[in-house]
Write an enzyme that holds these catalytic residues in place. Structure first.
Site: not given
Ligand code: BG6
Ligand code: MG
Length: 220
Positions: A8, A10
């Protein structure tokens, strides 16, 4: 055998999650909605329009605006977010991440990105780590956002590996649910009570050590 890592973006590679949350919180206030910290936290990992719809639901305003108005709100939030992205530099890579990526390279692991963000390529360029990855899932091609497994399934497909050959990294509860629904090994970064579905949880990215993670992965 471990062959690939899926990240991922952020809140995992960089702390842009805080820019998202501030921008959403400000927009919510403008709409007269005061979000609790739990409500704000629940937006992590959620796509742009899903986030807006959730905020409106929290404020009891789910039927108040037209799709066009909602798109304007989302565009407004994205403009504010992008202003923050422009300030980003390689110094914004979170602690421990550069070492983790370097260790993975030494082992010839392939890596890609499973971020719901349409701004992921821009952010990776600003961080100077775009070339570290073998691919980025295009969120425009997705039918369902996290916690649906689709994004992690696509990321795995992009690498060309089997479910038990990859490790995926997340900071969001919705993201960990997505990884586990895809049948992959999940590393959670953050509060272990929030990320309780993960196979291995560390409080911060500085605690990520590939050798330790692999040890737990190999025991599963
Ligand atoms: C995720 C973030 O990575 O991307 C969410 O965790 C964000 O907070 C989502 O809403 C969509 O991002 P963007 O940049 O396309 O609005
Ligand atoms: Mg995240």
């Amino acid at each position: 055998m471990l062959k690939g890592l899926i990240f991922d973006l952020d809140g995992v590679l960089t702390n842009s999650a805080r820019f998202h949350l501030t921008a959403w919180n400000n927009l919510a206030k403008e709409l007269g909605i005061n979000l609790t910290s739990e409500q704000l936290d629940s937006l992590r990992g959620i796509s742009r329009m899903d986030s807006l719809n959730l905020i409106l639901k929290y404020g009891g305003q789910e039927n108040k605006y037209s799709e066009k108005e909602k798109e304007q709100f989302a565009a407004e939030k994205n403009k504010k977010f992008l202003e923050q992205v422009e300030t980003m530099t390689p110094k914004d890579i979170l602690p421990g991440i550069s070492e983790l990526l370097a260790d993975a390279k030494k082992q010839n692991l392939k890596m890609d990105i499973a971020s719901a963000s349409k701004n992921a390529p821009r952010i990776l360029k600003k961080l100077g780590i775009m070339d570290e990855f073998d691919g980025i899932v295009d969120p425009n091609t997705l039918h369902h956002g996290k916690p649906d497994p689709e994004i992690y399934e696509k990321a795995q497909e992009l690498l060309g590996f089997k479910t038990d050959e990859v490790i995926s990294f997340e900071d969001a509860a919705a993201g960990v649910q997505s990884i586990k629904a895809a049948g992959q090994f999940a590393v959670g970064i953050g509060d272990k009570n929030v990320l309780k579905g993960a196979d291995y949880v560390v409080p911060t990215t500085a605690d990520l050590k590939l050798s330790k993670i692999e040890q737990v992965f190999n025991q599963k």
